[in-house]
Design a protein around this motif. Sequence first.
Motif, PDB file in Angstrom:
ATOM      1  N   LEU A  76       4.414   9.679  -3.586  1.00 52.47           N
ATOM      2  CA  LEU A  76       4.363   8.245  -3.306  1.00 52.47           C
ATOM      3  C   LEU A  76       3.127   7.634  -3.942  1.00 52.47           C
ATOM      4  CD1 LEU A  76       5.409   9.057   0.201  1.00 52.47           C
ATOM      5  CD2 LEU A  76       6.698   7.446  -1.168  1.00 52.47           C
ATOM      6  N   LYS A  77       3.312   6.457  -4.521  1.00 62.41           N
ATOM      7  CA  LYS A  77       2.223   5.739  -5.169  1.00 62.41           C
ATOM      8  C   LYS A  77       2.313   4.265  -4.814  1.00 62.41           C
ATOM      9  CE  LYS A  77       0.360   9.066  -7.570  1.00 62.41           C
ATOM     10  NZ  LYS A  77      -0.968   9.517  -7.173  1.00 62.41           N
ATOM     11  N   ALA A  78       1.170   3.610  -4.777  1.00 60.87           N
ATOM     12  CA  ALA A  78       1.166   2.161  -4.689  1.00 60.87           C
ATOM     13  C   ALA A  78       1.705   1.630  -6.021  1.00 60.87           C
ATOM     14  CB  ALA A  78      -0.252   1.653  -4.446  1.00 60.87           C
ATOM     15  N   PRO A  79       2.264   0.432  -6.025  1.00 63.70           N
ATOM     16  CA  PRO A  79       2.737  -0.126  -7.298  1.00 63.70           C
ATOM     17  C   PRO A  79       1.632  -0.067  -8.350  1.00 63.70           C
ATOM     18  CG  PRO A  79       3.488  -1.476  -5.485  1.00 63.70           C
ATOM     19  CD  PRO A  79       2.535  -0.459  -4.903  1.00 63.70           C
ATOM     20  N   GLY A  80       1.984   0.445  -9.521  1.00 63.93           N
ATOM     21  CA  GLY A  80       1.018   0.585 -10.607  1.00 63.93           C
ATOM     22  C   GLY A  80       0.261   1.894 -10.602  1.00 63.93           C
ATOM     23  N   GLY A  81       0.396   2.670  -9.527  1.00 62.83           N
ATOM     24  CA  GLY A  81      -0.294   3.953  -9.438  1.00 62.83           C
ATOM     25  C   GLY A  81       0.321   4.981 -10.379  1.00 62.83           C
ATOM     26  N   ILE A  82      -0.488   5.898 -10.857  1.00 66.63           N
ATOM     27  CA  ILE A  82      -0.005   6.931 -11.770  1.00 66.63           C
ATOM     28  C   ILE A  82      -0.335   8.312 -11.208  1.00 66.63           C
ATOM     29  CG2 ILE A  82      -0.158   5.457 -13.811  1.00 66.63           C
ATOM     30  CD1 ILE A  82      -2.777   6.961 -14.503  1.00 66.63           C
ATOM     31  N   LEU A  83       0.384   9.312 -11.685  1.00 64.63           N
ATOM     32  CA  LEU A  83       0.145  10.683 -11.265  1.00 64.63           C
ATOM     33  C   LEU A  83      -1.164  11.195 -11.861  1.00 64.63           C
ATOM     34  CD1 LEU A  83       3.678  12.274 -11.777  1.00 64.63           C
ATOM     35  CD2 LEU A  83       2.676  11.474  -9.647  1.00 64.63           C
ATOM     36  N   SER A  84      -1.880  11.986 -11.087  1.00 63.29           N
ATOM     37  CA  SER A  84      -3.077  12.653 -11.599  1.00 63.29           C
ATOM     38  C   SER A  84      -2.625  13.809 -12.494  1.00 63.29           C
ATOM     39  CB  SER A  84      -3.919  13.191 -10.443  1.00 63.29           C
ATOM     40  OG  SER A  84      -3.280  14.314  -9.852  1.00 63.29           O
ATOM     41  N   PRO A  85      -3.507  14.322 -13.333  1.00 62.11           N
ATOM     42  CA  PRO A  85      -3.132  15.485 -14.160  1.00 62.11           C
ATOM     43  C   PRO A  85      -2.645  16.672 -13.329  1.00 62.11           C
ATOM     44  CG  PRO A  85      -5.129  14.486 -15.025  1.00 62.11           C
ATOM     45  CD  PRO A  85      -4.828  13.799 -13.709  1.00 62.11           C
ATOM     46  N   LYS A  86      -3.247  16.915 -12.162  1.00 65.41           N
ATOM     47  CA  LYS A  86      -2.796  18.021 -11.312  1.00 65.41           C
ATOM     48  C   LYS A  86      -1.407  17.753 -10.747  1.00 65.41           C
ATOM     49  CE  LYS A  86      -7.331  19.770 -10.170  1.00 65.41           C
ATOM     50  NZ  LYS A  86      -8.321  20.057  -9.154  1.00 65.41           N
ATOM     51  N   GLN A  87      -1.117  16.503 -10.431  1.00 67.35           N
ATOM     52  CA  GLN A  87       0.218  16.156  -9.944  1.00 67.35           C
ATOM     53  C   GLN A  87       1.263  16.315 -11.044  1.00 67.35           C
ATOM     54  OE1 GLN A  87      -0.858  12.252  -8.492  1.00 67.35           O
ATOM     55  NE2 GLN A  87      -0.736  12.930  -6.359  1.00 67.35           N
ATOM     56  N   ASN A 108       8.179   1.717  -4.816  1.00 69.07           N
ATOM     57  CA  ASN A 108       8.734   0.447  -4.346  1.00 69.07           C
ATOM     58  C   ASN A 108       9.992   0.686  -3.512  1.00 69.07           C
ATOM     59  OD1 ASN A 108      11.130   0.434  -6.098  1.00 69.07           O
ATOM     60  ND2 ASN A 108       9.696   0.043  -7.765  1.00 69.07           N
ATOM     61  N   GLN A 109      10.440  -0.363  -2.847  1.00 70.02           N
ATOM     62  CA  GLN A 109      11.595  -0.296  -1.945  1.00 70.02           C
ATOM     63  C   GLN A 109      12.882   0.084  -2.683  1.00 70.02           C
ATOM     64  OE1 GLN A 109      11.507  -0.701   1.475  1.00 70.02           O
ATOM     65  NE2 GLN A 109      13.663  -0.184   1.505  1.00 70.02           N
ATOM     66  N   GLU A 110      13.055  -0.396  -3.900  1.00 73.33           N
ATOM     67  CA  GLU A 110      14.273  -0.095  -4.652  1.00 73.33           C
ATOM     68  C   GLU A 110      14.395   1.401  -4.931  1.00 73.33           C
ATOM     69  OE1 GLU A 110      12.061  -2.554  -5.615  1.00 73.33           O
ATOM     70  OE2 GLU A 110      13.281  -4.177  -4.781  1.00 73.33           O
ATOM     71  N   GLN A 111      13.282   2.049  -5.245  1.00 71.41           N
ATOM     72  CA  GLN A 111      13.312   3.489  -5.494  1.00 71.41           C
ATOM     73  C   GLN A 111      13.596   4.269  -4.213  1.00 71.41           C
ATOM     74  OE1 GLN A 111       9.437   3.594  -7.278  1.00 71.41           O
ATOM     75  NE2 GLN A 111      10.280   3.710  -9.350  1.00 71.41           N
ATOM     76  N   ILE A 112      13.097   3.767  -3.093  1.00 72.13           N
ATOM     77  CA  ILE A 112      13.422   4.397  -1.803  1.00 72.13           C
ATOM     78  C   ILE A 112      14.925   4.335  -1.584  1.00 72.13           C
ATOM     79  CG2 ILE A 112      13.224   4.167   0.711  1.00 72.13           C
ATOM     80  CD1 ILE A 112      10.344   3.160   0.229  1.00 72.13           C
ATOM     81  N   LEU A 138       0.826  -1.201   0.000  1.00 72.17           N
ATOM     82  CA  LEU A 138       0.000   0.000   0.000  1.00 72.17           C
ATOM     83  C   LEU A 138       0.865   1.258   0.000  1.00 72.17           C
ATOM     84  CD1 LEU A 138      -2.624  -1.053   2.701  1.00 72.17           C
ATOM     85  CD2 LEU A 138      -2.882  -1.146   0.209  1.00 72.17           C
ATOM     86  N   GLU A 139       0.280   2.346  -0.487  1.00 69.54           N
ATOM     87  CA  GLU A 139       1.006   3.619  -0.531  1.00 69.54           C
ATOM     88  C   GLU A 139       1.476   4.040   0.854  1.00 69.54           C
ATOM     89  OE1 GLU A 139       0.002   8.250  -1.492  1.00 69.54           O
ATOM     90  OE2 GLU A 139      -0.739   6.766  -2.925  1.00 69.54           O
ATOM     91  N   ARG A 140       0.647   3.864   1.852  1.00 66.68           N
ATOM     92  CA  ARG A 140       1.039   4.290   3.209  1.00 66.68           C
ATOM     93  C   ARG A 140       2.214   3.477   3.733  1.00 66.68           C
ATOM     94  NH1 ARG A 140      -4.007   1.599   4.992  1.00 66.68           N
ATOM     95  NH2 ARG A 140      -3.355  -0.184   6.225  1.00 66.68           N
ATOM     96  N   GLN A 141       2.333   2.217   3.305  1.00 66.84           N
ATOM     97  CA  GLN A 141       3.473   1.391   3.712  1.00 66.84           C
ATOM     98  C   GLN A 141       4.754   1.897   3.054  1.00 66.84           C
ATOM     99  OE1 GLN A 141       1.514  -2.228   2.372  1.00 66.84           O
ATOM    100  NE2 GLN A 141       1.610  -3.043   4.460  1.00 66.84           N
ATOM    101  N   ILE A 142       4.659   2.267   1.804  1.00 67.42           N
ATOM    102  CA  ILE A 142       5.816   2.828   1.094  1.00 67.42           C
ATOM    103  C   ILE A 142       6.219   4.149   1.741  1.00 67.42           C
ATOM    104  CG2 ILE A 142       6.595   3.785  -1.116  1.00 67.42           C
ATOM    105  CD1 ILE A 142       4.740   1.663  -2.442  1.00 67.42           C
ATOM    106  N   GLU A 143       5.217   4.960   2.093  1.00 65.91           N
ATOM    107  CA  GLU A 143       5.490   6.246   2.740  1.00 65.91           C
ATOM    108  C   GLU A 143       6.202   6.046   4.077  1.00 65.91           C
ATOM    109  OE1 GLU A 143       3.206  10.479   3.275  1.00 65.91           O
ATOM    110  OE2 GLU A 143       1.993   8.676   3.032  1.00 65.91           O
ATOM    111  N   GLN A 144       5.774   5.072   4.848  1.00 63.16           N
ATOM    112  CA  GLN A 144       6.410   4.806   6.135  1.00 63.16           C
ATOM    113  C   GLN A 144       7.853   4.332   5.946  1.00 63.16           C
ATOM    114  OE1 GLN A 144       4.798   1.581   8.514  1.00 63.16           O
ATOM    115  NE2 GLN A 144       5.529   2.537  10.386  1.00 63.16           N
ATOM    116  N   PRO A 193       3.439  17.351  -4.117  1.00 63.57           N
ATOM    117  CA  PRO A 193       3.946  16.030  -3.742  1.00 63.57           C
ATOM    118  C   PRO A 193       3.632  15.693  -2.287  1.00 63.57           C
ATOM    119  CG  PRO A 193       5.609  17.278  -4.941  1.00 63.57           C
ATOM    120  CD  PRO A 193       4.492  18.228  -4.620  1.00 63.57           C
ATOM    121  N   ASP A 194       3.661  14.400  -1.980  1.00 64.77           N
ATOM    122  CA  ASP A 194       3.308  13.927  -0.640  1.00 64.77           C
ATOM    123  C   ASP A 194       4.314  14.331   0.433  1.00 64.77           C
ATOM    124  OD1 ASP A 194       0.963  12.464  -1.391  1.00 64.77           O
ATOM    125  OD2 ASP A 194       2.285  10.945  -2.258  1.00 64.77           O
TER     126      ASP A 194
END
Length: 90
Positions: free
Chosen positions: A49-60, A79-83, A2-8, A33-34
């Motif tokens: 931050l996005k969940a895997p497969g998530g995309i940016l909104s037009p405003k983002q 994902n963890q590798e990008q962190i 989940l996105e919140r897990q990646i954020e943490q 940005p978050d």
Amino acid sequence: MLERQIEQKLRLAVKAKGGLALKFVSPGTAGVPDRIVLAPDGRVFFVELKAPGGILSPKQVKMAHTLFGLGHVVWVINNQEQIQELVGLL
């Protein structure tokens, strides 16, 4: 994951390197940005931050282009590798 897990994971990894990953809230401004990552040496990173497969909104996307025009890069992390890649720069 989940996105919140990646954020943490980002927050903890940045803290372990001596930086801060602050929640970025800008009332009245859509698409910011978050997180703002503050490196120990004074550099600033904007992170969406996005969940895997998530995309940016037009405003983002628009805000990322605005920040890029000001000389900043918006990291999109899902994902963890990008962190680890970002934390490796701190």
